[in-house]
Design an enzyme around this catalytic site. Structure first.
Site, short mmCIF file in Angstrom:
data_model
loop_
_atom_site.label_atom_id
_atom_site.label_comp_id
_atom_site.label_asym_id
_atom_site.label_seq_id
_atom_site.Cartn_x
_atom_site.Cartn_y
_atom_site.Cartn_z
N GLU C 65 0.80 -1.24 0.00
CA GLU C 65 0.00 0.00 0.00
C GLU C 65 0.82 1.27 0.00
OE1 GLU C 65 -0.91 -2.75 1.51
OE2 GLU C 65 -2.94 -3.08 0.77
N HIS C 134 -11.68 -4.86 8.92
CA HIS C 134 -12.08 -4.76 7.51
C HIS C 134 -13.35 -3.96 7.30
CE1 HIS C 134 -9.11 -7.82 6.85
NE2 HIS C 134 -9.48 -8.08 5.62
#
Ligand SMILES: Cc1ncc(C[n+]2csc(CCOP(=O)(O)OP(=O)(O)O)c2C)c(N)n1
Ligand SMILES: Cc1ncc(C[n+]2csc(CCOP(=O)(O)OP(=O)(O)O)c2C)c(N)n1
Ligand SMILES: [Mg+2]
Ligand SMILES: [Mg+2]
Lengths: 327, 327, 327, 327
Positions: C65, C134
């Site tokens: 990321e 999440h």
């Protein structure tokens, strides 16, 4: 890999028992999902059973395990009780985490299952800290960090391996290279052929082994664990394996070439080890069948108990945020 | 414990950590430059500690913020209490996953089986020509994250007391230090200061100023100036930002009927918004005017002196704001 | 451009990116799984794009990321407009340094010499048994960061329009997608939607509900239910969270005199606090009651269904809150 | 290293000119600080002049440079104009960044100086993206990423090198190993002896060279740059050097063994190259003295002009946050 310590018959049988239990347990979860009885994300570890089984026979309860969403195999091998695992998978208050964690956060300190993370790579920095704790305790305990091939490309991998090597912490970094990271094939995620090559960049030993081969996996793990216990520092083990199901149940895995999958399944490591154990006369087909039947019973008992257990009360939202309940 | 001493915040923090490490062998410290080989921290807060407690308990790390916090988390899962230093607050961005997805959540996600009693020390503040990446106050991010506490002392006594409390706390605590506040000496009584309790730093009747960290000194300066102008200002030093002390703040706000919240962090979406919203809701119909806020300008912290000075609230801005509120 | 089509948000986003890439060869896309080799994104938003525009413009990346956002920033400094995908909002924690210290600040720190016209696509939301790592809505962190814009569409038409506007915008835009909002089809007019403009999704006279993303649908549902109870609700869909549309929100608030702000993100220190504070200050003396807020519970998103459902505001909670306000 | 292309006399002279200008410029900044005329953090690059000088002779203006707070040497070598550099160092509105960036964020796109970061490691992900832009442009341009030995232990290094190698981007990663990271010595930050060893873990070439040797540095850079221009992908160059001053001016460097510092200074690379150029008859002492006098004049003119230039207006706080001014 011939200079690795060999697993004797009794050890091979232990490894098989763990692998057989993991395999059946995984299949039973998938069965509940397929039948529509269970609606939940599940990250199957079918195909990867030998890795944690061959590692765990060299571990003690007090040794630490850090793993990922795809980690029921690691945890069952480490001794995570099936009953509270199933209850957690079903979000029951009887689950190990009272249903608050679920499949991605299974935790059971008593068996050394300290953390399960859903963030790729994040098992490694925490396992490094558990290694620091083990070193300070001075009891020769070790910390196992499980992660995937995809996770080896994220920054946390780099920082953790460098730090563990610098401080010679008793950490075994186990990269379970199942060739895919979600839909991305290993070869499309890096140009290096072996993740273990990276160990040299931290001044730590690194090996690539066939994670589906009980002897090789056992040997490599034993050497690394013994080194760690002796205060000789961390090791990176890349265990080559394969993921038989999609990333999670429901993913058809259309991005995996048919023949690649077929070849992997043809080489299913669990029946292969079973056949060898019978062939070598370590145990008879009947003996193994009896064990397997018993495992199946244990799994079904755990599963059914979970289905009838209570769901957590909404008051749980205010508990475990901090040590003291929120008003 | 010890009798009162007149020392600055650096010395107070050094003694707090020293006393905690002496009292509890489970207390650990890690971060960049924290060891004496590296001169005991960039401003010297950990001077002498590695010499006194050894480099196994006081570890100078590589530049690896993810691994620093990860190692602190792991060590705490292993039964220790690690203080992890992130040199400057802007560098917490590198460790955000470890802090917010892990340290803050593991207790809840594990159903209370594990806890993460770590302290994350970090310093920040504009005024040192450090520019846009070395000066930010980011407390609002962490206050918005359930599971982690946030404290920010404004004087040496609270710095000592809050550090002792933070180390003893069974949950993760983000400990924010003001660089500008490091050097002014003050009396330190060596008492623990409870997390979650604000302090009325100055009593007054016309207006309540709610502040923390460096802004408390500015607010007190403004208060004496305003006293000359015949305005009686009460200054509430939050000390703990999350969970903040609603009782003390609401009591003062109800008493004066006028509230100004001041922080160096960017005003928009800063912690003043939450505190102001709660005051406006809880004291509906009881306030003499709208809750006002002063905060950093809506931009990165600029380098050039006149811009840097204009960026953050100054005592003069506070004086002007209060006068405007008094109409 | 094209005539109105009835499609869902996934298709609308796919067409928006497709049209933008066709219109401007400088538009790029990168992220995990975005290429067709990896099935065009985990939910298929980028299906067909790598085939159509080539793997140099549509790059499937490793799990990295920091490098994904860094590469997007670098490409944009080099004259391109890169859309970087961070699969789930919780993973922005890995890229926080790139997003907040770099993308948001480079224009200011360079005195306007450079700009970072990137779009960061990410999805989130509870309700899918994904647990604590999440499911988070973290828009408040980014709204508190000067230099980056934050948008969150509630329907396919706005998803298309805001994506086109975000790609054309000369500053970084964080684009938040609701997983639960992906599948409901709606009319898409293929018009750009200006960033910074809210929309009155339903006109009413008694109470104003300010919401964004999935909560708009819940608010509209509650509004029709409340209409039956004789309460006329106006629903303002923020669409852009930063910079938010003060005029539209304040006009509606002044008209109805009652405001309820709803977001799925944790209530405390969420964006509702800023909006509420501004309303309370700007409309001092003009409101019929205090600004109220509904938000996620103060804990990590729990796995177990009853807890997960209780975590986030439901239409019934909105109905109850509005009735209490009218009480 | 003998198989590297050799620098001819004219090239060596070019390298010396850059190094001499950098050295004098750096010394002049320090002089202003020591005299109390300038109060600002400054990260001297004295001792590291040869590295960027020997790289830049193979670069074009359009090639991209990403560097760090310790980067004036990299930028002067790349062609950053002294006048606007000095004005920026002094926070003047005439500075390259209007005084908003300062020493840690010097930027000048016209000379390819795209980004200067104050966050360790963060030059690499952005440089990777600039490499992507260069590849897409197809003009054979390259992207240079400068960073230190300490930065090689942070996650961004790992993600960037892996991604650049995977996509064969024209990036040259230049690790300026000056043996210290703030107060931490290289050997206390990692167990690996050569950072270049890590390149193999990404499938990219990596070399360690004496960065203070013009021939070796020139040759290694030329090979890497030519490879990148030819589309053959990235290279990691570890350039061994030394930092003659503390981490920043004011740091006495007490953590550096006296003899280590003495030996380094005795081998000052700039006078060494000068002596060689005279010895080889490439230029006479008089010629060089004339050049140096001219450099000194340029530096003083730039410095004095900066001191009399205006400081930015406070209105600048609302400019360059976004493309459009803030109201
Ligand atoms: C930081 C982060 N990025 C992306 C994801 C989404 N994600 C979940 S699993 C996964 C693939 C991981 O692959 P690998 O590391 O090989 O482990 P495996 O699933 O194959 O066991 C991805 C990209 C994530 N959870 N965390
Ligand atoms: C992420 C991050 N962590 C810590 C710091 C504080 N810091 C600034 S420079 C520095 C040392 C960097 O050393 P090195 O990479 O070798 O570069 P050098 O300064 O020697 O050129 C540190 C730790 C920072 N700026 N960024
Ligand atoms: Mg994998
Ligand atoms: Mg260095």
């Amino acid at each position: 890999m011939s200079n690795y310590p060999k697993a004797d018959g009794a050890t091979l049988l232990e490894i098989y028992k763990k692998a057989a239990l993991i395999k059946r347990n995984d299949e039973h979860v998938i069965k509940q999902i397929m039948s529509g009885r269970l609606v939940s994300p599940f990250y199957s570890s079918r195909g990867q059973e030998i890795i944690p089984s061959a590692i765990s026979v060299s571990l003690r309860d007090e040794d630490y395990l850090s793993t990922i969403y795809r980690g029921t195999h690691d945890m069952v091998a480490k001794g995570f009780p099936l009953g509270i695992m199933w209850a957690e998978l079903l979000g029951r208050v009887t689950g190990s985490c009272k249903g608050k964690g679920g499949p991605m956060h299974l935790t059971h300190p008593a068996s050394g299952c300290m953390v399960t993370t859903g963030i790729v790579g994040s098992s490694m920095p925490i396992a490094t800290g558990l290694g620091w704790a083990a070193k300070l305790d001075g009891k020769g305990c070790v910390s196992i960090a499980n992660f995937g091939d995809g996770a080896s490309n994220i920054g946390a991998f780099h920082e953790s391996l460098n730090m563990a090597a610098l401080f010679q912490l008793p950490v075994i970094f186990v990269c379970q290279n199942n060739r895919y990271a979600e839909h991305t094939s290993f070869t499309n995620s890096t140009r290096v052929e072996k993740i273990s090559t990276r160990a040299a960049g931290y001044g730590m030993p690194g090996v690539t082994v066939n994670g589906n081969d009980a002897d090789e996996m056992y040997g490599a793990a034993k050497v690394a664990i013994d080194r760690a216990r002796a205060g000789e520092g961390p090791t990176l083990i890349e265990a080559i394996t394969f993921r038989f199901n999609g990333h999670l149940i429901g993913d058809a895995g259309g991005y995996i070439p048919k023949d690649e999958m077929a070849a992997a399944k043809a080489a299913d490591p669990v029946p292969a080890l079973r056949a060898r154990i019978v062939a070598d006369g370590i145990a008879s087909d009947e003996q193994l069948a009896a064990l397997e039947a018993d495992f199946q019973k244990q799994i079904e008992v755990a599963c059914e108990a979970a289905f009838v257990a209570d769901l957590p009360d909404i008051a749980e939202l205010k508990r475990d945020v901090f040590a003291h309940d929120i008003a | 414990m010890t009798e009162t001493q007149n020392i600055n915040m650096i010395q107070a923090l050094n003694l707090a950590i020293d006393h905690a490490m002496a009292a509890d062998p489970k207390v650990l410290l890690l971060g960049e430059e924290v060891g004496d080989r590296e001169e005991g921290g960039i401003v010297g807060v950990s001077k002498g500690l590695s010499t006194k407690y050894g480099s196994d308990r006081v570890m100078s790390t590589p530049i690896s913020e993810q691994a620093i916090i990860g190692a602190a988390i792991g060590a705490s899962l292993g039964g220790y209490r690690a203080i992890g230093e992130i040199m400057l607050m802007n560098f917490t961005t590198i460790a955000m996953d470890m802090i917010t997805n892990h340290a803050a959540k593991l207790r809840f996600m594990s159903g209370g089986q594990t806890s993460v009693p770590i302290v994350i020390r970090t310093m920040t503040g504009s005024g040192f020509s450090q520019g846009g990446q070395h000066s930010d106050y980011l407390e609002a991010w962490f206050a918005h994250t359930p599971g982690i506490k946030v404290v920010a002392p404004s004087n040496p006594d609270d710095a000592y007391g809050l550090m002792r409390a933070a180390i003893e706390d069974d949950d993760p605590v983000l400990f924010i230090e003001s660089i500008a506040g490091y050097f002014a000496p003050g009396p330190v009584t060596f008492q623990s200061v409870p997390i979650g309790k604000a302090k009325v730093a100055r009593a007054g009747s016309d207006v309540t100023i709610v502040a923390h960290s460096l802004m408390v000194a500015y607010a007190l300066g403004a208060a004496s100036e305003l006293e000359a102008a015949g305005i009686s200002v009460e200054v509430v030093d939050l000390r703990t930002i999350a969970p903040w002390d609603r009782e003390t703040v609401l009591a003062s706000a109800e008493k004066t009927g006028r509230v100004l919240i001041v922080h160096e962090a960017v005003k928009e979406f800063g912690i003043g918004a939450e505190i102001g919203s709660v005051i406006s809701e809880e004291l509906w119909g009881k306030l003499k005017g709208p809750v006002k806020r002063l905060g950093g300008a809506f931009c990165a912290v600029p380098f050039s002196k006149p811009l840097e000075t204009a960026f953050s609230p100054q005592a003069a801005d506070i004086v002007a704001a209060v006068k405007a509120m008094m109409g």
